[in-house]
Design a protein around this motif. Structure first.
Motif, PDB file in Angstrom:
ATOM      1  N   SER A 166       0.827  -1.208   0.000  1.00 10.24           N
ATOM      2  CA  SER A 166       0.000   0.000   0.000  1.00 10.24           C
ATOM      3  C   SER A 166       0.860   1.257   0.000  1.00 10.24           C
ATOM      4  CB  SER A 166      -0.917   0.014   1.230  1.00 10.24           C
ATOM      5  OG  SER A 166      -1.495   1.289   1.413  1.00 10.24           O
ATOM      6  N   ALA A 167       0.702   2.069  -1.037  1.00 13.76           N
ATOM      7  CA  ALA A 167       1.444   3.324  -1.106  1.00 13.76           C
ATOM      8  C   ALA A 167       1.025   4.265   0.020  1.00 13.76           C
ATOM      9  CB  ALA A 167       1.204   3.995  -2.464  1.00 13.76           C
ATOM     10  N   GLU A 168      -0.274   4.249   0.377  1.00 17.84           N
ATOM     11  CA  GLU A 168      -0.724   5.129   1.456  1.00 17.84           C
ATOM     12  C   GLU A 168      -0.104   4.724   2.798  1.00 17.84           C
ATOM     13  OE1 GLU A 168      -4.652   6.496   4.007  1.00 17.84           O
ATOM     14  OE2 GLU A 168      -4.951   5.471   2.103  1.00 17.84           O
ATOM     15  N   HIS A 169      -0.060   3.429   3.063  1.00 20.00           N
ATOM     16  CA  HIS A 169       0.544   2.974   4.315  1.00 20.00           C
ATOM     17  C   HIS A 169       2.013   3.388   4.397  1.00 20.00           C
ATOM     18  CE1 HIS A 169      -2.597  -0.507   4.777  1.00 20.00           C
ATOM     19  NE2 HIS A 169      -3.130   0.701   4.885  1.00 20.00           N
ATOM     20  N   LEU A 170       2.726   3.187   3.308  1.00 14.96           N
ATOM     21  CA  LEU A 170       4.147   3.528   3.312  1.00 14.96           C
ATOM     22  C   LEU A 170       4.361   5.030   3.465  1.00 14.96           C
ATOM     23  CD1 LEU A 170       5.486   1.112   0.538  1.00 14.96           C
ATOM     24  CD2 LEU A 170       5.711   0.864   3.014  1.00 14.96           C
ATOM     25  N   GLN A 171       3.491   5.831   2.861  1.00 11.72           N
ATOM     26  CA  GLN A 171       3.625   7.276   3.006  1.00 11.72           C
ATOM     27  C   GLN A 171       3.369   7.701   4.436  1.00 11.72           C
ATOM     28  OE1 GLN A 171       4.662   9.573   0.511  1.00 11.72           O
ATOM     29  NE2 GLN A 171       4.937  10.677   2.454  1.00 11.72           N
ATOM     30  N   ARG A 172       2.348   7.115   5.068  1.00  8.49           N
ATOM     31  CA  ARG A 172       2.093   7.422   6.479  1.00  8.49           C
ATOM     32  C   ARG A 172       3.301   7.052   7.338  1.00  8.49           C
ATOM     33  NH1 ARG A 172      -3.808   7.017   9.055  1.00  8.49           N
ATOM     34  NH2 ARG A 172      -5.083   7.746   7.326  1.00  8.49           N
ATOM     35  N   LEU A 173       3.881   5.896   7.047  1.00 11.86           N
ATOM     36  CA  LEU A 173       5.036   5.460   7.815  1.00 11.86           C
ATOM     37  C   LEU A 173       6.201   6.428   7.631  1.00 11.86           C
ATOM     38  CD1 LEU A 173       6.225   1.761   8.023  1.00 11.86           C
ATOM     39  CD2 LEU A 173       7.846   3.640   7.976  1.00 11.86           C
ATOM     40  N   GLN A 174       6.448   6.843   6.401  1.00  8.99           N
ATOM     41  CA  GLN A 174       7.535   7.788   6.139  1.00  8.99           C
ATOM     42  C   GLN A 174       7.296   9.111   6.853  1.00  8.99           C
ATOM     43  OE1 GLN A 174       7.521   7.676   1.772  1.00  8.99           O
ATOM     44  NE2 GLN A 174       9.567   6.777   1.820  1.00  8.99           N
ATOM     45  N   ASP A 175       6.051   9.584   6.836  1.00 10.04           N
ATOM     46  CA  ASP A 175       5.725  10.847   7.514  1.00 10.04           C
ATOM     47  C   ASP A 175       5.984  10.731   9.016  1.00 10.04           C
ATOM     48  OD1 ASP A 175       4.975  11.884   5.079  1.00 10.04           O
ATOM     49  OD2 ASP A 175       2.816  11.634   5.417  1.00 10.04           O
ATOM     50  N   LYS A 176       5.587   9.608   9.599  1.00  9.18           N
ATOM     51  CA  LYS A 176       5.828   9.401  11.032  1.00  9.18           C
ATOM     52  C   LYS A 176       7.328   9.362  11.324  1.00  9.18           C
ATOM     53  CE  LYS A 176       1.730   6.528  11.776  1.00  9.18           C
ATOM     54  NZ  LYS A 176       1.299   5.156  12.163  1.00  9.18           N
ATOM     55  N   ALA A 177       8.075   8.684  10.456  1.00 12.01           N
ATOM     56  CA  ALA A 177       9.520   8.603  10.669  1.00 12.01           C
ATOM     57  C   ALA A 177      10.151   9.988  10.640  1.00 12.01           C
ATOM     58  CB  ALA A 177      10.153   7.700   9.605  1.00 12.01           C
ATOM     59  N   SER A 178       9.712  10.832   9.725  1.00 11.66           N
ATOM     60  CA  SER A 178      10.243  12.197   9.652  1.00 11.66           C
ATOM     61  C   SER A 178       9.871  12.989  10.895  1.00 11.66           C
ATOM     62  CB  SER A 178       9.712  12.893   8.398  1.00 11.66           C
ATOM     63  OG  SER A 178      10.172  12.252   7.223  1.00 11.66           O
TER      64      SER A 178
END
Length: 282
Positions: free
Chosen positions: A76-88
């Motif tokens: 899921s691209a949305e899941h990965l984007q959420r994860l990246q945002d949290k990591a940042s």
């Protein structure tokens, strides 16, 4: 945490992401307890999180192993984007690498990790035996593979609730499970046996009983609301008219019977974790 289906878009996908975020919040202490328990030979430097969702396992592993980097894999691209945002947001972007992949297709190059983590993702795979063999082949010598599975979606209401339709949640689960049986045939599998067949030796196994009540009342209420909404969508054409009406009263956030107004909610389930290493042959 769904690693195999093509990326979805729209309300259903957003709802799934919301459930994953609430799951991470509500079960954080239990996830931390599992990562603390893992029988690693030494702290890993390279970790792979298979079917990472929005990052519950990824961030628990980063906390547990401060010298590690995590490769987070999901379809899921949305899941990965959420994860990246949290990591940042958490200042961890340099320790997280996201990889979009369908794990029932060709696997990407994931290196040679010392730890592979798969939480609530193996049962989503059409061919988990193939995935297990893939993990066996990519693990570094002495590396550990942790498979974590829930005993079904959590329950939130007491058995006698709601008062006008006792046992409603059990019937919702039965209807939902019946609809999903064909699509998720590996849910509830004996992963210890599957690991052995794939060439692993199970080093340890642990089952954790989860019961989280009023100490996290707000998050538990939102988790229950989101989960029961999803369950209604899956089972609406199977439930009786009376059960649907009672369920809709619970899901009406402005109504007097709203699930958000209940003081007797709790998250009840079990999580089992299998920790395995590649079997020594010869």
């Amino acid at each position: 945490m769904k690693p195999i289906a093509p990326a979805q878009h729209g309300p259903a996908q957003h709802n799934h992401a919301e459930i994953l975020d609430l799951d991470a919040e509500v079960l954080a202490e239990h996830t931390a307890a599992i990562t603390a328990w893992l029988p690693v030979n030494a702290d890993p430097h390279a970790i792979v999180d298979l079917g990472c969702g929005t990052g519950a396992g990824t961030f628990a592993l980063l906390d547990r192993f401060p010298g590690a980097r995590v490769t987070a894999v999901d379809s899921s691209a949305e899941h990965l984007q959420r994860l990246q945002d949290k990591a940042s947001e958490r200042g961890l972007a340099d320790r997280v690498h996201t990889v979009p992949a369908d794990l029932d297709a060709t696997w990407p190059d994931l290196g040679a990790p010392e730890l592979v983590w798969a939480s609530a993702s193996m049962h989503h795979m059409a061919d988990p035996e193939h995935a297990l063999r893939q993990v066996r082949d990519l693990l570094a010598p002495g590396g550990l593979f942790a498979v974590v599975e829930l005993a079904g979606f959590p329950r939130f209401l007491p058995d006698a609730a709601p008062e006008d339709r006792p046992g409603l949640e059990q019937r919702c689960h039965a209807a939902s499970d019946g609809r999903h049986a064909g699509r998720l045939p590996h849910r509830g599998a004996d992963w210890g046996e599957k690991l052995a067949v794939a060439g692993f030796e199970v080093a340890a196994e642990r089952t954790i009983t989860v019961e989280i009540g009023r100490s996290r009342a707000g998050a538990v209420g939102r988790y229950a609301l989101s989960g029961l909404r999803r369950m209604r969508a899956a089972a609406a054409d199977v439930l009786s008219a009376e059960d649907l009406a009672a369920l809709d009263r619970l899901l009406d956030t402005d109504g007097a019977d709203s699930i958000l107004r209940r003081a007797d909610l709790a998250v009840r389930t079990e999580r089992t974790v299998w920790a395995a290493r590649r079997a020594v042959t010869g």
